[in-house]
Design a protein around this motif. Structure first.
Motif, PDB file in Angstrom:
ATOM      1  N   ILE A  70      58.553 -11.344  -3.223  1.00 55.51           N
ATOM      2  CA  ILE A  70      59.512 -11.688  -4.279  1.00 55.51           C
ATOM      3  C   ILE A  70      60.864 -12.176  -3.747  1.00 55.51           C
ATOM      4  O   ILE A  70      61.371 -13.217  -4.197  1.00 55.51           O
ATOM      5  CB  ILE A  70      59.698 -10.502  -5.250  1.00 55.51           C
ATOM      6  CG1 ILE A  70      58.443 -10.340  -6.122  1.00 55.51           C
ATOM      7  CG2 ILE A  70      60.929 -10.703  -6.135  1.00 55.51           C
ATOM      8  CD1 ILE A  70      58.477  -9.122  -7.036  1.00 55.51           C
ATOM      9  N   PRO A  71      61.498 -11.478  -2.799  1.00 55.85           N
ATOM     10  CA  PRO A  71      62.815 -11.960  -2.338  1.00 55.85           C
ATOM     11  C   PRO A  71      62.779 -13.374  -1.768  1.00 55.85           C
ATOM     12  O   PRO A  71      63.780 -14.111  -1.850  1.00 55.85           O
ATOM     13  CB  PRO A  71      63.198 -10.936  -1.263  1.00 55.85           C
ATOM     14  CG  PRO A  71      62.454  -9.702  -1.625  1.00 55.85           C
ATOM     15  CD  PRO A  71      61.150 -10.199  -2.171  1.00 55.85           C
ATOM     16  N   MET A  72      61.638 -13.776  -1.208  1.00 53.82           N
ATOM     17  CA  MET A  72      61.545 -15.101  -0.608  1.00 53.82           C
ATOM     18  C   MET A  72      61.671 -16.213  -1.642  1.00 53.82           C
ATOM     19  O   MET A  72      61.990 -17.361  -1.301  1.00 53.82           O
ATOM     20  CB  MET A  72      60.230 -15.233   0.165  1.00 53.82           C
ATOM     21  CG  MET A  72      60.116 -14.277   1.343  1.00 53.82           C
ATOM     22  SD  MET A  72      58.545 -14.434   2.222  1.00 53.82           S
ATOM     23  CE  MET A  72      58.748 -16.010   3.021  1.00 53.82           C
ATOM     24  N   PHE A  73      61.419 -15.894  -2.921  1.00 55.48           N
ATOM     25  CA  PHE A  73      61.567 -16.888  -3.977  1.00 55.48           C
ATOM     26  C   PHE A  73      63.033 -17.139  -4.314  1.00 55.48           C
ATOM     27  O   PHE A  73      63.350 -18.072  -5.066  1.00 55.48           O
ATOM     28  CB  PHE A  73      60.797 -16.446  -5.219  1.00 55.48           C
ATOM     29  CG  PHE A  73      59.309 -16.647  -5.114  1.00 55.48           C
ATOM     30  CD1 PHE A  73      58.707 -17.770  -5.657  1.00 55.48           C
ATOM     31  CD2 PHE A  73      58.512 -15.725  -4.455  1.00 55.48           C
ATOM     32  CE1 PHE A  73      57.338 -17.978  -5.549  1.00 55.48           C
ATOM     33  CE2 PHE A  73      57.140 -15.915  -4.345  1.00 55.48           C
ATOM     34  CZ  PHE A  73      56.558 -17.054  -4.889  1.00 55.48           C
ATOM     35  N   PHE A  74      63.921 -16.309  -3.777  1.00 48.62           N
ATOM     36  CA  PHE A  74      65.352 -16.460  -4.043  1.00 48.62           C
ATOM     37  C   PHE A  74      66.141 -16.869  -2.804  1.00 48.62           C
ATOM     38  O   PHE A  74      67.282 -17.314  -2.919  1.00 48.62           O
ATOM     39  CB  PHE A  74      65.915 -15.141  -4.599  1.00 48.62           C
ATOM     40  CG  PHE A  74      65.286 -14.719  -5.890  1.00 48.62           C
ATOM     41  CD1 PHE A  74      65.739 -15.231  -7.094  1.00 48.62           C
ATOM     42  CD2 PHE A  74      64.231 -13.811  -5.905  1.00 48.62           C
ATOM     43  CE1 PHE A  74      65.157 -14.849  -8.292  1.00 48.62           C
ATOM     44  CE2 PHE A  74      63.644 -13.416  -7.095  1.00 48.62           C
ATOM     45  CZ  PHE A  74      64.112 -13.941  -8.301  1.00 48.62           C
ATOM     46  N   VAL A  75      65.530 -16.707  -1.623  1.00 47.50           N
ATOM     47  CA  VAL A  75      66.207 -17.068  -0.375  1.00 47.50           C
ATOM     48  C   VAL A  75      66.062 -18.567  -0.145  1.00 47.50           C
ATOM     49  O   VAL A  75      64.950 -19.107  -0.148  1.00 47.50           O
ATOM     50  CB  VAL A  75      65.629 -16.289   0.818  1.00 47.50           C
ATOM     51  CG1 VAL A  75      66.269 -16.754   2.121  1.00 47.50           C
ATOM     52  CG2 VAL A  75      65.834 -14.794   0.633  1.00 47.50           C
TER      53      VAL A  75
END
Length: 272
Positions: A168-173
């Motif tokens: 999930i965090p990779m979709f915002f980085v």
């Protein structure tokens, strides 16, 4: 320290998420001006899975459990058909998707990301990367315990959901390749997890073959540029991958599940 595999599983996923998400959090803080430094998500976020797997294995199964993990990392004596399966099955939905998209009148730049000359080096480096990081945790530590508790099919689905959520965090980085629809990615990753569980069962829990499959999957995706082309092509690919997983699930339901998982993984689930 952990009296049951359930507690060990929870500890593994919590530690994996905390370590990886903390690393990605520094990148998010950096890009939003909250920090003037960031930890490199690649490779630290992947190595976090390794740290979690080895730590919880040592605490729950001791040196014997750690040795079993390392043994399955180099478990290469499996039938050649499983090497072929790991290399070729990820390509089946890719080819189906491209043919279907072309038949519908679509145009797609296949080699936009990776030239043909880079395919083999990419496959080799990806195999080593996933052998030492993600697959040591997802298939090496978590899957045998989930399988013992839920059976292969449910274990594959549960692991796929947790594996997908980890991203999930990779979709915002900024700068990552996670630019496609998240819902489609979840369906894709759960389907892949079901297929990988089937192969994992039949290779006696070989982490090496799991890493080869993971590498082949990423290589097919990069070489065909399927995930980053037209949105309609992406969804065709998701449907084709899900259909492949359904075929695997039907095979499992017909009583084809293997029972030859490593003794350490089987005995670890004896509390259930």
């Amino acid at each position: 320290m952990f009296r049951s595999d359930r507690k060990a599983l929870v500890a593994f996923f919590v530690l994996t998420y905390v370590l990886s998400w903390t690393i990605w959090a520094t990148a998010l803080a950096f890009q939003n001006g909250l920090l003037d430094w960031r930890l490199p998500g690649d490779p630290l976020s992947y190595l976090a899975v390794t740290v979690a797997a080895l730590t919880i294995t040592a605490l729950s199964a001791g040196s014997k459990g750690v040795k079993d993990l390392f043994r399955r990392m180099i478990l290469w004596r499996v039938h050649v058909k499983w090497y072929l399966a790991a290399l070729l099955i990820p390509g089946i939905p890719a080819v189906v998707a491209m043919v279907t998209y072309a038949a519908l009148g679509g145009s797609h730049d296949v080699g936009a990301l990776v030239p043909a000359s880079a395919i083999v080096p990419l496959l080799l480096t990806q195999t080593l990367l996933h052998l030492l990081t993600e697959e040591l945790g997802w298939r090496g530590f978590a899957l045998p315990r989930l399988r013992a508790r839920f059976g292969s099919l449910v274990a594959g689905v549960v692991l796929g959901l947790l594996w997908g959520a980890w991203h999930i965090p990779m979709f915002f980085v900024a700068g990552t390749r996670q630019t496609y629809p998240f819902l489609g990615f979840v369906v894709l990753i759960v389907s892949i997890s079901v297929i990988m569980t089937w192969i994992f069962d039949r290779t006696r829990g070989s982490i090496l073959i799991a890493a080869l499959f993971h590498a082949a999957m990423n290589t097919w995706w990069a070489a065909t540029n399927l995930l980053w082309g037209a949105t309609s092509l992406f969804w065709i690919f998701v449907v084709a991958t899900a259909a492949t997983a359904v075929v695997v699930a039907l095979v499992q339901r017909r009583g084809q599940e293997a029972t030859l998982l490593p003794q350490a993984a089987t005995s670890a689930a004896s509390a259930y």
